[in-house]
Write a protein that holds these residues in place. Structure first.
Motif, short mmCIF file in Angstrom:
data_model
loop_
_atom_site.label_atom_id
_atom_site.label_comp_id
_atom_site.label_asym_id
_atom_site.label_seq_id
_atom_site.Cartn_x
_atom_site.Cartn_y
_atom_site.Cartn_z
N VAL A 83 -8.15 6.59 18.51
CA VAL A 83 -9.23 5.69 18.08
C VAL A 83 -9.63 6.13 16.67
O VAL A 83 -9.96 7.29 16.44
N ILE A 84 -9.54 5.19 15.72
CA ILE A 84 -9.67 5.56 14.30
C ILE A 84 -10.91 4.92 13.69
O ILE A 84 -11.17 3.73 13.86
N LEU A 85 -11.64 5.74 12.96
CA LEU A 85 -12.76 5.22 12.18
C LEU A 85 -12.41 5.33 10.70
O LEU A 85 -12.17 6.44 10.20
N LEU A 86 -12.34 4.21 10.01
CA LEU A 86 -12.05 4.19 8.57
C LEU A 86 -13.36 3.99 7.82
O LEU A 86 -13.99 2.93 7.90
N ASP A 87 -13.78 5.02 7.07
CA ASP A 87 -15.08 5.00 6.41
C ASP A 87 -14.92 5.46 4.96
O ASP A 87 -14.80 6.65 4.72
N CYS A 88 -14.93 4.55 3.97
CA CYS A 88 -15.10 3.12 4.15
C CYS A 88 -14.11 2.36 3.25
O CYS A 88 -13.54 2.93 2.33
N LEU A 89 -13.99 1.09 3.53
CA LEU A 89 -13.07 0.22 2.80
C LEU A 89 -13.42 0.12 1.32
O LEU A 89 -12.55 0.07 0.45
N THR A 90 -14.72 0.13 1.03
CA THR A 90 -15.21 -0.01 -0.35
C THR A 90 -14.67 1.11 -1.24
O THR A 90 -14.17 0.86 -2.33
N GLU A 106 -5.43 -9.54 -12.57
CA GLU A 106 -5.69 -9.98 -11.21
C GLU A 106 -4.50 -9.79 -10.27
O GLU A 106 -4.67 -9.43 -9.11
N ASP A 107 -3.27 -10.00 -10.78
CA ASP A 107 -2.11 -9.88 -9.87
C ASP A 107 -1.91 -8.44 -9.40
O ASP A 107 -1.54 -8.20 -8.25
N SER A 108 -2.22 -7.48 -10.27
CA SER A 108 -2.12 -6.08 -9.88
C SER A 108 -3.16 -5.75 -8.80
O SER A 108 -2.86 -5.09 -7.80
N CYS A 109 -4.39 -6.26 -9.00
CA CYS A 109 -5.46 -6.03 -8.01
C CYS A 109 -5.09 -6.66 -6.68
O CYS A 109 -5.29 -6.07 -5.62
N LEU A 110 -4.54 -7.86 -6.75
CA LEU A 110 -4.16 -8.59 -5.54
C LEU A 110 -3.08 -7.84 -4.76
O LEU A 110 -3.12 -7.78 -3.53
N ARG A 111 -2.13 -7.26 -5.50
CA ARG A 111 -1.06 -6.49 -4.85
C ARG A 111 -1.64 -5.29 -4.10
O ARG A 111 -1.26 -5.00 -2.97
N LYS A 112 -2.60 -4.62 -4.75
CA LYS A 112 -3.22 -3.44 -4.12
C LYS A 112 -4.03 -3.84 -2.90
O LYS A 112 -3.98 -3.16 -1.87
N ALA A 113 -4.77 -4.95 -3.01
CA ALA A 113 -5.58 -5.43 -1.88
C ALA A 113 -4.67 -5.80 -0.71
O ALA A 113 -4.96 -5.49 0.45
N THR A 114 -3.56 -6.45 -1.01
CA THR A 114 -2.61 -6.85 0.03
C THR A 114 -2.04 -5.62 0.73
O THR A 114 -1.88 -5.61 1.95
N SER A 115 -1.74 -4.58 -0.06
CA SER A 115 -1.19 -3.35 0.52
C SER A 115 -2.21 -2.71 1.47
O SER A 115 -1.85 -2.22 2.55
N ILE A 116 -3.49 -2.73 1.09
CA ILE A 116 -4.55 -2.19 1.97
C ILE A 116 -4.62 -3.02 3.26
O ILE A 116 -4.70 -2.48 4.36
N TYR A 117 -4.57 -4.35 3.09
CA TYR A 117 -4.64 -5.24 4.27
C TYR A 117 -3.49 -4.97 5.23
O TYR A 117 -3.68 -4.85 6.44
N GLU A 118 -2.28 -4.82 4.67
CA GLU A 118 -1.10 -4.56 5.52
C GLU A 118 -1.24 -3.22 6.25
O GLU A 118 -0.89 -3.11 7.42
N ALA A 119 -1.76 -2.20 5.54
CA ALA A 119 -1.96 -0.89 6.16
C ALA A 119 -2.95 -0.99 7.31
O ALA A 119 -2.75 -0.40 8.39
N ILE A 120 -4.02 -1.75 7.10
CA ILE A 120 -5.05 -1.93 8.14
C ILE A 120 -4.47 -2.65 9.35
O ILE A 120 -4.72 -2.28 10.49
N ARG A 121 -3.65 -3.67 9.08
CA ARG A 121 -3.04 -4.43 10.17
C ARG A 121 -2.14 -3.53 11.02
O ARG A 121 -2.19 -3.56 12.24
N GLY A 156 -14.19 -9.09 -1.27
CA GLY A 156 -14.54 -10.31 -0.53
C GLY A 156 -13.34 -10.88 0.20
O GLY A 156 -13.43 -11.28 1.37
N LEU A 157 -12.21 -10.86 -0.48
CA LEU A 157 -10.97 -11.36 0.11
C LEU A 157 -10.57 -10.52 1.33
O LEU A 157 -10.24 -11.05 2.39
N LEU A 158 -10.62 -9.20 1.15
CA LEU A 158 -10.29 -8.29 2.27
C LEU A 158 -11.24 -8.50 3.44
O LEU A 158 -10.82 -8.53 4.59
#
Lengths: 186, 144
Positions: A83-90, A106-121, A156-158
């Protein structure tokens, strides 16, 4: 299972998140704490010490992972007893976005955000439960400087993506959890 | 009229597009304060759905007068759009506004006035709308 908890400063988010972990953890499970803060000044150091102290008094024994960036590198080290607590996304997002000079693109930021989303998934899929803590920073209008703009846009997107994926989404206010989304079992 | 409010980057635009199924075929005007100027109803309009996005930006641009006249100007604008909507059953006016009310009180007077007038305008608009939704992380919560 994924639980998303967001709230303002001193809203009791972490405390609510720890209670969720405690509810979910059963006898053979292990509680993990993924800490994302980087020590940047004395106040931050004190804050981290306070959080560590609180965890040490917690009835659960926590395994702490210091992961201020590159979340994807540890996602396969967990299984259905974790059971994992991730503190914090910000913090995690800020550390990733401002790690190099490309935060104004923006495209670089988007790539990084997507990588975080995939890791979380993946973390959510691999573990028994993943509880994610984040912040509400969206009530001061659309910022003009590129750094803040990209940071808020990606956060916001994440938030939207994670809430859509989550089984439960909670807004913490004054220590009170307000349940915004709860997936009912089929 | 329908007012959609919420913090920045919460998916307000996306929600409106999905909820009203607005695509290229649908007869609508999308007027964004981040890109263009505000306008009042006129006779040449053939569309039935009007979306005003970035209401807080439209309001900001009218702050050159004193704040009381600014409020009255907006009350009148909302009323004119409400009248336009009421003329035909299929008409719908949709307002999207960013909630800018929960940060630190700005030191700069113009910034303070902007926040104040925006807050007042949103209250007026809520009174005139038959539906109000608040968006958080892509989820809508109906307030009215």
């Amino acid at each position: 299972m994924i639980v998303f908890i967001s709230g303002g400063v001193r809203s009791g988010k972490t405390h609510i998140a720890e209670q969720y972990v405690q509810q979910i953890v059963s006898e053979n499970d292990e509680a993990h704490y993924i800490a994302t803060a980087k020590i940047t000044d004395e106040e931050m150091r004190q804050r981290i010490i306070r959080h560590q102290h609180e965890r040490s008094h917690h009835p659960l024994s926590w395994k702490t992972w210091e992961q201020p960036e590159k979340l994807h590198t540890i996602v396969n080290r967990f299984d259905k007893n974790d059971v994992i607590l991730l503190d914090c996304l910000t913090n995690l997002l800020a550390n990733e976005l401002f790690a190099d000079e490309f935060w104004h693109k923006e495209d670089s930021c988007l790539r990084k955000a997507t990588s975080i989303y995939e890791a979380i998934r993946t973390l959510g899929k691999n573990s028994k439960a993943l509880i994610i803590v984040s912040n509400e920073v969206f009530y001061n209008g659309v910022p003009e400087d590129a750094g803040t703009y990209h940071f808020m846009k990606m956060l916001g997107l994440l938030h939207q993506q994670i809430v859509s994926l989550a089984d439960k989404a909670i807004l913490a206010q004054n220590g009170v959890p307000l349940i915004k989304k709860e997936r009912t079992k089929e | 009229m329908h007012f959609i409010v919420g913090g920045a980057f919460q998916g307000k635009r996306k929600w409106v597009k999905e909820y009203y199924q607005l695509n290229d075929c649908q007869q609508h005007i999308w007027c964004s304060g981040y890109e263009t100027e505000f306008f009042l109803p006129h006779h040449k309009m053939t569309q039935t759905v009007i979306v005003f996005e970035g209401l807080e930006i439209f309001i900001r641009r009218t702050l050159y007068t004193d704040i009381m006249s600014c409020r009255n100007e907006w009350r009148e604008a909302f009323r004119l759009w409400q009248l336009w909507e009421n003329e035909k059953l299929e008409r719908r006016v949709i307002w999207i506004g960013c909630d800018i009310s929960q940060g630190i009180v700005p030191i700069n007077e113009e910034e303070r006035n902007w926040r104040d007038v925006t807050g007042w305008c949103y209250q007026e608009l809520v009174k005139m709308c038959n539906r109000v939704d608040r968006i958080w992380c892509g989820l809508a919560e109906r307030m009215k």
